[in-house]
Design a protein around this motif. Structure first.
Motif, PDB file in Angstrom:
ATOM      1  N   ILE A  84       1.209  -1.242  -0.184  1.00  0.00           N
ATOM      2  CA  ILE A  84      -0.151  -0.227   0.128  1.00  0.00           C
ATOM      3  C   ILE A  84       0.975   1.533   0.200  1.00  0.00           C
ATOM      4  CG2 ILE A  84      -1.693   1.262   1.320  1.00  0.00           C
ATOM      5  CD1 ILE A  84      -3.163  -1.816   2.120  1.00  0.00           C
ATOM      6  N   MET A  85       2.297   1.358   0.557  1.00  0.00           N
ATOM      7  CA  MET A  85       2.267   2.329   0.808  1.00  0.00           C
ATOM      8  C   MET A  85       3.195   2.049  -0.460  1.00  0.00           C
ATOM      9  SD  MET A  85       2.536   3.631   4.061  1.00  0.00           S
ATOM     10  CE  MET A  85       3.464   4.542   4.535  1.00  0.00           C
ATOM     11  N   ILE A  86       3.675   1.523  -1.022  1.00  0.00           N
ATOM     12  CA  ILE A  86       4.416   1.713  -2.863  1.00  0.00           C
ATOM     13  C   ILE A  86       3.804   2.056  -3.949  1.00  0.00           C
ATOM     14  CG2 ILE A  86       5.790   0.506  -4.231  1.00  0.00           C
ATOM     15  CD1 ILE A  86       6.951  -1.561  -2.210  1.00  0.00           C
ATOM     16  N   ALA A  87       1.965   1.426  -3.338  1.00  0.00           N
ATOM     17  CA  ALA A  87       1.260   2.379  -4.134  1.00  0.00           C
ATOM     18  C   ALA A  87       1.294   4.228  -4.237  1.00  0.00           C
ATOM     19  CB  ALA A  87       0.183   1.576  -4.156  1.00  0.00           C
ATOM     20  N   ASN A  88       1.651   4.268  -3.383  1.00  0.00           N
ATOM     21  CA  ASN A  88       1.943   6.011  -3.517  1.00  0.00           C
ATOM     22  C   ASN A  88       0.529   6.384  -3.541  1.00  0.00           C
ATOM     23  OD1 ASN A  88       2.821   8.572  -2.879  1.00  0.00           O
ATOM     24  ND2 ASN A  88       3.746   8.367  -5.282  1.00  0.00           N
ATOM     25  N   LEU A  89      -0.688   6.089  -2.941  1.00  0.00           N
ATOM     26  CA  LEU A  89      -1.573   6.325  -3.037  1.00  0.00           C
ATOM     27  C   LEU A  89      -2.285   7.366  -2.420  1.00  0.00           C
ATOM     28  CD1 LEU A  89      -3.768   3.061  -3.235  1.00  0.00           C
ATOM     29  CD2 LEU A  89      -3.222   4.600  -4.953  1.00  0.00           C
ATOM     30  N   GLY A  90      -1.350   7.549  -1.312  1.00  0.00           N
ATOM     31  CA  GLY A  90      -1.726   9.352  -0.451  1.00  0.00           C
ATOM     32  C   GLY A  90      -1.944   8.500   0.882  1.00  0.00           C
TER      33      GLY A  90
END
Length: 186
Positions: A84-90
């Motif tokens: 989730i952190m890598i996906a950079n969705l804020g």
């Protein structure tokens, strides 16, 4: 005449595909309230292969501002959090040892404008796909004309392709207007 029908059908199919792709991309652009589709672009390292989050966990939305993720295997908690952190969705995922909880922050005015820009870019990509389908169809019609199909039939087919294109471009504009209103609604 059969070839012309085939060209029209394949152009329409291609343009319909552009609209479907646009709708799918719009689901990934969040518009205020939490939804499982927000995490559609998250892939988790599952025993060495990149696997969609939805295939390694249950993703639920208990309320308009919260997403909960319950992995099928507890050992996946850290990998999901990292993905989730890598996906950079804020989003800032919180791990409570059993689930991952994401509080979806309210959108700022600036973030809303960024999302509208993103939506406009997706809409433009869809329009490009539609125009490319038109170009391919017109190229095929020109080939038929060189092979001896009557000029009138080819001209009518080109007009039909243009009408089809205009209709699909209008659909893209309608989708964009609806998404823009959804994003900007506070």
């Amino acid at each position: 005449m059969e070839e012309i029908e085939f060209i029209l059908d394949s152009a329409q199919e291609s343009m319909t595909g552009s609209i479907a792709h646009l709708e799918k991309e719009f689901l990934n652009i969040r518009a205020g309230k939490a939804s499982p589709q927000m995490l559609g672009s998250v892939f988790v390292d599952y025993y060495g292969s990149q696997t969609p989050l939805s295939q390694v966990s249950n993703v639920n939305v208990p309320d308009a501002r919260t997403i909960t993720i319950q992995p099928y295997e507890k050992s996946m908690l850290h990998a999901i959090e990292k993905a989730i952190m890598i996906a950079n969705l804020g989003f800032n995922p919180m791990n409570n040892g059993e689930n991952i909880i994401i509080n979806v922050p309210a959108l700022t005015e600036e973030r809303r404008r960024d999302l509208v820009k993103q939506a406009k870019a997706e809409a433009e990509d869809a329009k490009i796909g539609i125009r490319n389908a038109r170009k391919d169809a017109n190229t095929d019609i020109k080939k038929l004309e060189k092979e001896g199909t009557s000029e009138d039939i080819c001209k009518t087919a080109e007009d039909d392709i243009q009408k089809l294109t205009d209709g699909f471009i209008r659909k893209v504009e309608e989708h964009l207007a609806a998404k823009e209103a959804e994003i900007m609604k506070v």
